[in-house]
Write an enzyme that holds these catalytic residues in place. Structure first.
Site, PDB file in Angstrom:
ATOM      1  N   GLU A 289      10.031   1.087  10.411  1.00 23.04           N
ATOM      2  CA  GLU A 289      11.042   2.088  10.039  1.00 23.04           C
ATOM      3  C   GLU A 289      10.364   3.439  10.205  1.00 23.04           C
ATOM      4  O   GLU A 289       9.635   3.881   9.335  1.00 23.04           O
ATOM      5  CB  GLU A 289      11.495   1.880   8.585  1.00 23.04           C
ATOM      6  CG  GLU A 289      12.208   0.564   8.337  1.00 23.04           C
ATOM      7  CD  GLU A 289      13.612   0.536   8.921  1.00 23.04           C
ATOM      8  OE1 GLU A 289      14.150   1.590   9.281  1.00 23.04           O
ATOM      9  OE2 GLU A 289      14.164  -0.571   9.023  1.00 23.04           O
TER      10      GLU A 289
ATOM     11  N   LYS B 106       0.878  -1.180   0.000  1.00 15.24           N
ATOM     12  CA  LYS B 106       0.000   0.000   0.000  1.00 15.24           C
ATOM     13  C   LYS B 106       0.911   1.225   0.000  1.00 15.24           C
ATOM     14  O   LYS B 106       1.461   1.605   1.019  1.00 15.24           O
ATOM     15  CB  LYS B 106      -0.914   0.026   1.232  1.00 15.24           C
ATOM     16  CG  LYS B 106      -2.091   0.947   1.022  1.00 15.24           C
ATOM     17  CD  LYS B 106      -2.377   1.923   2.136  1.00 15.24           C
ATOM     18  CE  LYS B 106      -1.358   2.903   2.530  1.00 15.24           C
ATOM     19  NZ  LYS B 106      -1.227   4.110   1.689  1.00 15.24           N
TER      20      LYS B 106
ATOM     21  N   CYS C 221      14.222  10.427   6.209  1.00 18.26           N
ATOM     22  CA  CYS C 221      14.171  10.051   7.622  1.00 18.26           C
ATOM     23  C   CYS C 221      15.554  10.115   8.256  1.00 18.26           C
ATOM     24  O   CYS C 221      15.684  10.374   9.440  1.00 18.26           O
ATOM     25  CB  CYS C 221      13.603   8.655   7.764  1.00 18.26           C
ATOM     26  SG  CYS C 221      14.511   7.470   6.775  1.00 18.26           S
TER      27      CYS C 221
ATOM     28  N   GLU D 210      11.157  16.452  14.213  1.00 22.85           N
ATOM     29  CA  GLU D 210      11.643  16.204  12.853  1.00 22.85           C
ATOM     30  C   GLU D 210      11.134  17.334  11.946  1.00 22.85           C
ATOM     31  O   GLU D 210       9.929  17.593  11.904  1.00 22.85           O
ATOM     32  CB  GLU D 210      11.082  14.846  12.393  1.00 22.85           C
ATOM     33  CG  GLU D 210      11.695  14.293  11.148  1.00 22.85           C
ATOM     34  CD  GLU D 210      11.068  12.931  10.752  1.00 22.85           C
ATOM     35  OE1 GLU D 210       9.920  12.656  11.139  1.00 22.85           O
ATOM     36  OE2 GLU D 210      11.758  12.165  10.053  1.00 22.85           O
TER      37      GLU D 210
HETATM   38  P1  NAD Z   1       2.965   8.730   7.302  1.00 20.23           P
HETATM   39  O1  NAD Z   1       3.186   7.975   8.558  1.00 20.23           O
HETATM   40  O2  NAD Z   1       2.014   9.856   7.307  1.00 20.23           O
HETATM   41  O3  NAD Z   1       2.468   7.744   6.148  1.00 20.23           O
HETATM   42  C1  NAD Z   1       3.185   6.577   5.806  1.00 20.23           C
HETATM   43  C2  NAD Z   1       2.236   5.611   5.128  1.00 20.23           C
HETATM   44  O4  NAD Z   1       1.244   5.195   6.064  1.00 20.23           O
HETATM   45  C3  NAD Z   1       1.490   6.175   3.929  1.00 20.23           C
HETATM   46  O5  NAD Z   1       1.362   5.155   2.955  1.00 20.23           O
HETATM   47  C4  NAD Z   1       0.118   6.507   4.508  1.00 20.23           C
HETATM   48  O6  NAD Z   1      -0.910   6.475   3.561  1.00 20.23           O
HETATM   49  C5  NAD Z   1      -0.036   5.369   5.485  1.00 20.23           C
HETATM   50  N1  NAD Z   1      -0.980   5.606   6.594  1.00 20.23           N
HETATM   51  C6  NAD Z   1      -1.177   6.757   7.278  1.00 20.23           C
HETATM   52  N2  NAD Z   1      -2.081   6.545   8.258  1.00 20.23           N
HETATM   53  C7  NAD Z   1      -2.454   5.237   8.178  1.00 20.23           C
HETATM   54  C8  NAD Z   1      -3.354   4.422   8.918  1.00 20.23           C
HETATM   55  N3  NAD Z   1      -4.063   4.902   9.938  1.00 20.23           N
HETATM   56  N4  NAD Z   1      -3.480   3.118   8.567  1.00 20.23           N
HETATM   57  C9  NAD Z   1      -2.783   2.613   7.532  1.00 20.23           C
HETATM   58  N5  NAD Z   1      -1.909   3.339   6.799  1.00 20.23           N
HETATM   59  C10 NAD Z   1      -1.752   4.639   7.126  1.00 20.23           C
HETATM   60  O7  NAD Z   1       4.419   9.176   6.818  1.00 20.23           O
HETATM   61  P2  NAD Z   1       4.822  10.014   5.529  1.00 20.23           P
HETATM   62  O8  NAD Z   1       4.435  11.433   5.746  1.00 20.23           O
HETATM   63  O9  NAD Z   1       4.344   9.334   4.296  1.00 20.23           O
HETATM   64  O10 NAD Z   1       6.413   9.855   5.572  1.00 20.23           O
HETATM   65  C11 NAD Z   1       7.217  10.644   6.357  1.00 20.23           C
HETATM   66  C12 NAD Z   1       7.648   9.935   7.614  1.00 20.23           C
HETATM   67  O11 NAD Z   1       8.243   8.679   7.275  1.00 20.23           O
HETATM   68  C13 NAD Z   1       8.712  10.688   8.374  1.00 20.23           C
HETATM   69  O12 NAD Z   1       8.433  10.665   9.745  1.00 20.23           O
HETATM   70  C14 NAD Z   1       9.981   9.900   8.074  1.00 20.23           C
HETATM   71  O13 NAD Z   1      10.984  10.043   9.046  1.00 20.23           O
HETATM   72  C15 NAD Z   1       9.463   8.517   7.974  1.00 20.23           C
HETATM   73  N6  NAD Z   1      10.379   7.676   7.194  1.00 20.23           N
HETATM   74  C16 NAD Z   1      11.105   6.736   7.860  1.00 20.23           C
HETATM   75  C17 NAD Z   1      12.011   5.955   7.156  1.00 20.23           C
HETATM   76  C18 NAD Z   1      12.841   4.922   7.860  1.00 20.23           C
HETATM   77  O14 NAD Z   1      13.451   4.095   7.176  1.00 20.23           O
HETATM   78  N7  NAD Z   1      12.915   4.897   9.177  1.00 20.23           N
HETATM   79  C19 NAD Z   1      12.162   6.130   5.778  1.00 20.23           C
HETATM   80  C20 NAD Z   1      11.389   7.091   5.132  1.00 20.23           C
HETATM   81  C21 NAD Z   1      10.488   7.862   5.865  1.00 20.23           C
END
Ligand code: NAD
Length: 490
Positions: free
Chosen positions: A259, A183, A293, A390
């Site tokens: 992650e 997804k 991230c 962040e």
């Molecule tokens: P997000 O948590 O808003 O969304 C991530 C994913 O989760 C998206 O596909 C979103 O549609 C989905 N999602 C959101 N709410 C959900 C729910 N209730 N149920 C199921 N799915 C849901 O994050 P983002 O804004 O897309 O990405 C940025 C964040 O990701 C930052 O905090 C960044 O640090 C982190 N990140 C971490 C890594 C790592 O390897 N640790 C890598 C890249 C990004």
């Protein structure tokens, strides 16, 4: 290279289920925007819970055969996918990412290299999965340890690295013999759908991968996390959403890899090569417009080199070219959305109201798209929100320090610990900090650390599990211990 319209016409926009691109049973579609212009570039099918259920049925039906497929055959499919990503579809993938996510084209090309490498790495790992065979300490049992695929997985991925966050999960999962439902982020579904097209061309059997873009994430993923056939969630995204998903996974006691968010410190010690530190600071802060991230989030600079570092860093940041990532010579593209832009702008405004000073930048760029000026802030309080949260934008707040012990204490107060960087020539300090800092990945005298062959992941609220490296495949293997009476010798 294709034109933008030729490229857009070649991207599938249906859901990918059972090896076919199909409409949602609801018939709904949603818009995908180019953040550099704010314009709609495509409309993709919006998966519903019924589509999720069908994808789960197809995945579960494909699991047994895929698990029984010879590791060498799985490896060769992965290797073909690596070749297709790395050569035939390299330019297409890069341009799709720039179009839907905004990163400058050369950086998108870099992500193709990084993302594809997970398929090369795990194609090599697929053929090296090993169990164990040993006698227990008391001598009466002969132990056999079998490693086998864990079973159907669900991947939930973010928008900031639309290809690599999918391949970092799919590579090891497929290598180990698991099927998966992906997804992707609603902001970047096109890369994920194009990735599915490549996997099909590489020979991945139907049902082994499903791709479900949706604006209804919780409604679609909730039932899948509760499905008794599901075995694992691998999530990359924010700590907030990760915590909520962990709670959902508890009911089904799913294995999880998390992650999550980072807040990486970048530390410049008094013995650092300042020019090198500026170069790696610029790279790790501005890459992906700061939306990584493991991006350097905030900076601690020793008082002996503070003036020199901040002056040179301000000049370097001030010389960055901001613009549409498709244009040549652009260093910094747009932020992903208006919401993200407002978030970054608000953080800087509040920091300045509390006494911080912008040596360069400090404002949004008016006009189309979601652009923010590359910014350097000084006179920032160590406990300011912009230091502790962040940022996810091209903004570098800097704090002066003079004592290593106190600095370590301050860094370790953070609730997250994903990436961190420091510049020093003192090998004793490097070894000391590698053991003292509560951070999963450290870049020493470099701003570039991500690699398919190295374990990626964080401590504390940055998550659990590791992706890549020899650790990566472990996340997708189940362990079965078989005990037999030990052989008796007369
Ligand atoms: P997000 O948590 O808003 O969304 C991530 C994913 O989760 C998206 O596909 C979103 O549609 C989905 N999602 C959101 N709410 C959900 C729910 N209730 N149920 C199921 N799915 C849901 O994050 P983002 O804004 O897309 O990405 C940025 C964040 O990701 C930052 O905090 C960044 O640090 C982190 N990140 C971490 C890594 C790592 O390897 N640790 C890598 C890249 C990004």
């Amino acid at each position: 290279m294709k034109t933008v319209s030729e490229l857009l016409a070649s991207i599938p926009t249906g859901l990918f289920i059972d090896g076919e691109f199909v409409d949602s049973e609801s018939g709904e579609r949603f818009d995908v925007l180019n953040p550099a212009t704010g314009e709609v570039i495509a409309q993709v099918a919006n998966a519903s819970p019924a589509d999720g259920a069908r994808a789960m049925d197809c995945a579960a039906a494909a699991q047994e055969k895929w698990a029984a497929t010879a590791p060498r055959v799985r490896a060769e499919i992965l290797r073909r996918a690596f070749d297709l990503m790395n050569t035939t579809y390299r330019d297409d993938l890069a341009m799709i990412m720039t179009l839907e996510m905004g990163k400058p084209l050369p950086q998108a090309d870099g992500e193709v290299t990084y993302g594809a490498e997970f398929f090369r790495w795990f194609s090599e790992e697929a053929a090296r999965i090993r169990g164990d065979y040993f006698r227990v300490p008391e001598g009466h049992i002969q132990a056999i340890v079998v490693r086998r695929p864990i079973g159907p997985c669900i991947f939930i991925t973010p928008w900031n690295f639309p290809l690599a966050m999918a391949t970092r999960k799919a590579g090891p999962a497929f290598a180990a013999g698991n099927v998966a439902l992906l997804k992707p982020s609603e902001d970047t579904p096109l890369t994920a759908l194009f990735f599915a097209k490549i996997m099909k061309e590489a020979g991945l059997p139907d049902g082994v991968l499903a791709v479900l873009p949706t604006l209804r994430s919780p409604e679609v993923t909730g039932p899948l996390l509760q499905d008794s056939r599901m075995r694992k969630l691998s999530f990359t995204g924010s700590t907030r959403v990760g915590k909520a998903l962990l709670k959902e996974c508890a009911d089904n006691v799913l294995r999880t890899s998390m992650e999550l968010g980072g807040n990486a410190p970048f530390i410049v010690f008094e013995d650092a090569d300042v020019d090198l530190a500026v170069q790696s600071a610029l790279m790790t802060k501005m890459r992906n417009m700061g939306q990584a991230c493991n991006a350097a989030d905030h900076f601690f600079v020793h008082e002996d080199v503070y003036d020199e570092f901040t002056q040179k860093f301000a000049a370097a940041i001030g010389s960055q070219t901001v613009g549409d990532g498709l244009e040549s010579g652009v260093d910094v593209g747009p932020l992903i959305s208006e919401r993200q832009l407002n978030g970054v702008a608000g953080m800087v405004d509040r920091a300045v109201e509390s006494g911080a000073r912008a040596l360069t930048g400090g404002a949004r760029i008016e006009g189309n798209g979601f652009f923010y000026q590359p910014t350097l802030l000084v006179d920032v309080a160590p406990d300011a929100e912009i230091m502790t949260d962040e940022i996810f934008g091209p903004v570098a707040p800097v704090v002066k320090f003079n004592d290593e012990k106190e600095l370590v204490r301050m860094v370790n107060e953070d609730t997250v610990g994903l990436g961190g960087y420091f510049h020093t020539k003192d090998i004793g300090r490097i070894l000391r900090l590698a053991e003292q800092l509560e951070i999963g990945m450290l870049g020493v005298n470099t701003g570039t650390i991500s690699n398919a062959g190295a374990p990626f992941g964080g401590m504390k609220q940055s998550g659990m599990g590791r992706e890549g490296g020899k650790e990566g495949i472990e996340e997708y293997l189940e362990t079965v211990y078989v005990g037999l009476p030990a052989p008796v010798f007369d």
